[in-house]
Scaffold this motif. Sequence first.
Motif, PDB file in Angstrom:
ATOM      1  N   UNK A 191       0.807  -1.223   0.000  1.00  0.00           N
ATOM      2  CA  UNK A 191       0.000   0.000   0.000  1.00  0.00           C
ATOM      3  C   UNK A 191       0.840   1.273   0.000  1.00  0.00           C
ATOM      4  N   UNK A 192       2.136   1.137   0.009  1.00  0.00           N
ATOM      5  CA  UNK A 192       3.033   2.286   0.007  1.00  0.00           C
ATOM      6  C   UNK A 192       4.380   1.828  -0.498  1.00  0.00           C
ATOM      7  N   UNK A 193       5.409   1.960   0.333  1.00  0.00           N
ATOM      8  CA  UNK A 193       6.741   1.518  -0.078  1.00  0.00           C
ATOM      9  C   UNK A 193       7.607   1.259   1.142  1.00  0.00           C
ATOM     10  N   UNK A 194       8.574   0.355   0.962  1.00  0.00           N
ATOM     11  CA  UNK A 194       9.607   0.085   1.961  1.00  0.00           C
ATOM     12  C   UNK A 194      10.949   0.393   1.314  1.00  0.00           C
ATOM     13  N   UNK A 195      11.773   1.199   1.986  1.00  0.00           N
ATOM     14  CA  UNK A 195      13.090   1.576   1.484  1.00  0.00           C
ATOM     15  C   UNK A 195      14.186   1.082   2.417  1.00  0.00           C
ATOM     16  N   UNK A 196      15.316   0.715   1.824  1.00  0.00           N
ATOM     17  CA  UNK A 196      16.517   0.379   2.588  1.00  0.00           C
ATOM     18  C   UNK A 196      17.733   0.873   1.826  1.00  0.00           C
ATOM     19  N   UNK A 197      18.734   1.338   2.556  1.00  0.00           N
ATOM     20  CA  UNK A 197      19.989   1.760   1.933  1.00  0.00           C
ATOM     21  C   UNK A 197      21.083   0.708   2.076  1.00  0.00           C
ATOM     22  N   UNK A 198      20.706  -0.466   2.579  1.00  0.00           N
ATOM     23  CA  UNK A 198      21.681  -1.515   2.866  1.00  0.00           C
ATOM     24  C   UNK A 198      21.529  -2.660   1.861  1.00  0.00           C
ATOM     25  N   UNK A 199      22.589  -3.451   1.720  1.00  0.00           N
ATOM     26  CA  UNK A 199      22.506  -4.615   0.831  1.00  0.00           C
ATOM     27  C   UNK A 199      21.345  -5.495   1.277  1.00  0.00           C
ATOM     28  N   UNK A 200      20.606  -6.079   0.334  1.00  0.00           N
ATOM     29  CA  UNK A 200      19.330  -6.724   0.660  1.00  0.00           C
ATOM     30  C   UNK A 200      19.375  -7.776   1.759  1.00  0.00           C
ATOM     31  N   UNK A 201      20.475  -8.484   1.925  1.00  0.00           N
ATOM     32  CA  UNK A 201      20.531  -9.538   2.940  1.00  0.00           C
ATOM     33  C   UNK A 201      21.211  -9.093   4.232  1.00  0.00           C
ATOM     34  N   UNK A 202      21.473  -7.815   4.389  1.00  0.00           N
ATOM     35  CA  UNK A 202      22.173  -7.343   5.594  1.00  0.00           C
ATOM     36  C   UNK A 202      21.235  -7.332   6.803  1.00  0.00           C
ATOM     37  N   UNK A 203      21.710  -7.877   7.893  1.00  0.00           N
ATOM     38  CA  UNK A 203      20.946  -7.869   9.134  1.00  0.00           C
ATOM     39  C   UNK A 203      21.165  -6.584   9.911  1.00  0.00           C
ATOM     40  N   UNK A 204      20.439  -6.401  11.016  1.00  0.00           N
ATOM     41  CA  UNK A 204      20.584  -5.191  11.812  1.00  0.00           C
ATOM     42  C   UNK A 204      21.856  -5.203  12.645  1.00  0.00           C
ATOM     43  N   UNK A 205      22.442  -4.026  12.838  1.00  0.00           N
ATOM     44  CA  UNK A 205      23.544  -3.890  13.786  1.00  0.00           C
ATOM     45  C   UNK A 205      23.545  -2.463  14.321  1.00  0.00           C
ATOM     46  N   UNK A 206      24.522  -2.128  15.162  1.00  0.00           N
ATOM     47  CA  UNK A 206      24.507  -0.834  15.838  1.00  0.00           C
ATOM     48  C   UNK A 206      24.717   0.342  14.895  1.00  0.00           C
ATOM     49  N   UNK A 207      25.183   0.074  13.675  1.00  0.00           N
ATOM     50  CA  UNK A 207      25.409   1.169  12.728  1.00  0.00           C
ATOM     51  C   UNK A 207      24.227   1.412  11.800  1.00  0.00           C
ATOM     52  N   UNK A 208      23.398   0.397  11.577  1.00  0.00           N
ATOM     53  CA  UNK A 208      22.375   0.529  10.545  1.00  0.00           C
ATOM     54  C   UNK A 208      21.237   1.464  10.947  1.00  0.00           C
ATOM     55  N   UNK A 209      20.836   1.425  12.209  1.00  0.00           N
ATOM     56  CA  UNK A 209      19.676   2.221  12.600  1.00  0.00           C
ATOM     57  C   UNK A 209      19.958   3.723  12.617  1.00  0.00           C
ATOM     58  N   UNK A 210      21.131   4.175  13.120  1.00  0.00           N
ATOM     59  CA  UNK A 210      21.415   5.611  12.998  1.00  0.00           C
ATOM     60  C   UNK A 210      21.436   6.095  11.548  1.00  0.00           C
ATOM     61  N   UNK A 211      22.011   5.307  10.651  1.00  0.00           N
ATOM     62  CA  UNK A 211      22.016   5.690   9.241  1.00  0.00           C
ATOM     63  C   UNK A 211      20.591   5.743   8.707  1.00  0.00           C
ATOM     64  N   UNK A 212      19.781   4.755   9.076  1.00  0.00           N
ATOM     65  CA  UNK A 212      18.372   4.738   8.662  1.00  0.00           C
ATOM     66  C   UNK A 212      17.642   5.992   9.130  1.00  0.00           C
ATOM     67  N   UNK A 213      17.896   6.426  10.386  1.00  0.00           N
ATOM     68  CA  UNK A 213      17.220   7.606  10.910  1.00  0.00           C
ATOM     69  C   UNK A 213      17.544   8.855  10.086  1.00  0.00           C
ATOM     70  N   UNK A 214      18.798   8.968   9.652  1.00  0.00           N
ATOM     71  CA  UNK A 214      19.164  10.098   8.818  1.00  0.00           C
ATOM     72  C   UNK A 214      18.443  10.071   7.478  1.00  0.00           C
ATOM     73  N   UNK A 215      18.325   8.909   6.886  1.00  0.00           N
ATOM     74  CA  UNK A 215      17.624   8.775   5.607  1.00  0.00           C
ATOM     75  C   UNK A 215      16.141   9.071   5.765  1.00  0.00           C
ATOM     76  N   UNK A 216      15.547   8.614   6.867  1.00  0.00           N
ATOM     77  CA  UNK A 216      14.130   8.881   7.100  1.00  0.00           C
ATOM     78  C   UNK A 216      13.873  10.377   7.255  1.00  0.00           C
ATOM     79  N   UNK A 217      14.761  11.060   7.980  1.00  0.00           N
ATOM     80  CA  UNK A 217      14.634  12.508   8.107  1.00  0.00           C
ATOM     81  C   UNK A 217      14.712  13.173   6.743  1.00  0.00           C
TER      82      UNK A 217
END
Length: 301
Positions: A191-217
Amino acid sequence: MGRWDERERAAMVALLRRTSTEKGERQLVQQFTEGATATALLRERLAPVDLFSDPVEEATAEAAAEVAAWEQDGIHVITLADDRYPHRLRDVFDRPALLFARGILREEDDGVAVVGSRTVSPEGRSTAAELATRLVERDLTVVSGLAAGVDATAHQAALRAGGRTVAVIGTGICKHFPPENRDLHREVAEHGAVFSQFWPDRGPDKTTFPLRNGTMSGYSLATIIVEASERSGTRIQARKAVEHGRPVILMQSVIDRTQWGRVTAGRPDVHVARDADEAMATVDRLLERPQLLESYLPRIG
């Protein structure tokens, strides 16, 4: 900025596969902005052509096969030079060079981020749902991070209201975090879209969420922080939004419960709202800004 051909897109993937740091990616983004091509930059990285092989051709062919497999799986592969790249995100200094997405893409997508704690109170959950519903009523996209708590509540409320919602996630597009949001991930993509800036099979770690927050902003017109703790990762999105020059709306509970909220409240274009009514009144004022600016511009012709 026009859309690159398939070779350039594959060269971009090959180049980023050989770029291991955030600083390195930022440097590439700057070079692309200045007009460099991915193929030329890749050739600078790899060994020269010899009688038996061309390393650039080999790397590009390998990356093209990766791109084809992702697209076969329904994943959009979007470079910074692609006309499908979100236009508002393109304006921020830390924009990612490459995005992966599922769903319905809009180059111009007027969205407001609704974010907050994973362990949300009943009051916070109610506020997040009300804000999302009222944003949909204004034909705005509800942007969030597909995490538990405030994020999931905002996505679900937007879907119930029949609106568009976009998730910017902190894992690869093929991963689901938390696992219990797998079905919500699918619904948001439908019904909308899902975006990621990481390689498709990359799991979560302490670096991914801060980067995600910047992209969301960067994707959003503004960010509303519903509820957060002193150590909440949401504070990173508040900081990033301020750095991006994007408005931030802090609900009163964030001010009451966190030192960083009180500090952030003093920054330019940061607003405090006691309830959903005040938050939406601020959103309405923000939406009037382009019209106000236009009214001050001299009329031509």
